[in-house]
Design a protein around this motif. Structure first.
Motif, short mmCIF file in Angstrom:
data_model
loop_
_atom_site.label_atom_id
_atom_site.label_comp_id
_atom_site.label_asym_id
_atom_site.label_seq_id
_atom_site.Cartn_x
_atom_site.Cartn_y
_atom_site.Cartn_z
N ARG A 1 0.94 -1.21 0.07
CA ARG A 1 0.01 -0.05 0.04
C ARG A 1 0.83 1.34 0.05
O ARG A 1 0.25 2.28 -0.42
N ASP B 1 -8.84 -3.80 -0.54
CA ASP B 1 -8.30 -3.11 -1.69
C ASP B 1 -8.14 -3.93 -2.95
O ASP B 1 -7.57 -4.78 -3.24
N ASP C 1 -6.83 1.83 -3.30
CA ASP C 1 -6.76 2.08 -1.84
C ASP C 1 -7.97 2.39 -1.37
O ASP C 1 -8.42 3.82 -1.58
#
Length: 283
Positions: free
Chosen positions: A131, A186, A147
């Motif tokens: 991420r 995600d 995200d």
């Protein structure tokens, strides 16, 4: 949300095998829910490794044999890659590249917990390993993930909603930010070697075709939350939904394309008529 003045639907199969009774039912539901002349066929062929021209030809032939008609020309996803790239570019500030493979995700989720691993509509819930990576760091072997926490922050909402005509008609279906993060995570917007994903492509295509009612099986209900979030992020309309029942075999299993005995082509060869197929799926 879309109203009921214009009823525009689509049947969107992937040409990775022969159509079976479940496809027949899905196509008939979509055609029934459409307004006059508003039933569309879309070929979802982004999986180039598995899609075959002979299966695409069979889709057209089998649907016509069932008595269905649709608008021409037929949209094919392989001709829409520029539209998907544009959508991905638009969403890029909320995305990151991910190099993790399924084994990496499973390993990250397995330690130190015990029991079943958390899974959502796309499989195991991604733990966020990549991420912190920048889109400037994206390579050919990366997938592109949304995200989700940043997406909700950007929208300044804490809940998603849509209407379904088959499940709780007349009431909003709701999912909170926390439920999305815990149960979906995600999601991938571009897969390796494809340049897009089912989720991104279907949202872009439904908007481009002006679809007002999306009919599909209940097995895709959880994926609808992903699509509603993408619609909001790209300022696209959220259609009405109709998640219909699934056609199952004698053991209660959902039909798959490997079920050749229930393929429309096989049933035709055995002497079934279009009316027989209609009756077999409950029409």
């Amino acid at each position: 949300m879309a109203g009921r003045a214009v009823r525009r639907t689509r049947f969107a199969p992937s040409p990775t095998g022969l159509l079976h009774l479940g496809h027949a039912y899905a196509a008939l539901v979509a055609a029934r829910e459409a307004g006059p002349g508003q039933f569309l066929l879309r070929i979802e062929d982004i999986d180039r490794d598995r899609c075959r021209p002979e299966f695409e030809a069979a889709i057209h032939e089998d649907l016509a044999w069932l008595g269905l008609d649709w608008q021409r020309p037929v949209m094919r996803q392989t001709g829409r890659m520029e539209a998907y790239r544009a959508a991905l570019t638009r969403l890029a500030p909320l995305c990151y590249p991910c190099r993790c493979r399924r084994g990496d995700i499973r390993a990250a989720l397995s330690a130190p917990q015990e029991g079943a691993l958390p899974a959502g509509p796309d499989g195991l819930i991604y733990p966020g390993t990549c991420r912190g990576r920048s889109m400037a760091d994206a390579g050919a072997d990366d997938v592109i993930r949304l995200d989700v926490a940043r997406a909700f922050d950007m929208l300044q909402i804490d809940r998603l909603a849509f209407r379904d005509e088959a499940i709780m008609p007349g009431h909003d279906h709701n999912l909170s930010r926390a439920e999305f993060l815990d149960g979906i995570g995600d999601v991938i917007l571009a897969r390796r070697g494809m340049g897009t994903s089912y989720h991104l492509a279907v949202v872009v295509d439904d908007a481009a075709q002006g679809i007002t009612v999306i009919t599909r099986g209940k097995d895709l209900y959880d994926s609808t939350w992903i699509h509603v979030l993408l619609q909001k992020l790209m300022k696209l309309p959220t259609p009405l939904y109709h998640h219909h029942r699934l056609i199952r075999d004698e053991a209660g299993r959902r039909l798959a394309k490997r079920d050749d005995a229930r393929a429309i082509r096989q049933l035709r060869a055995e002497g079934a008529s279009p009316q027989d197929i209609h009756r077999m799926v409950g029409f």
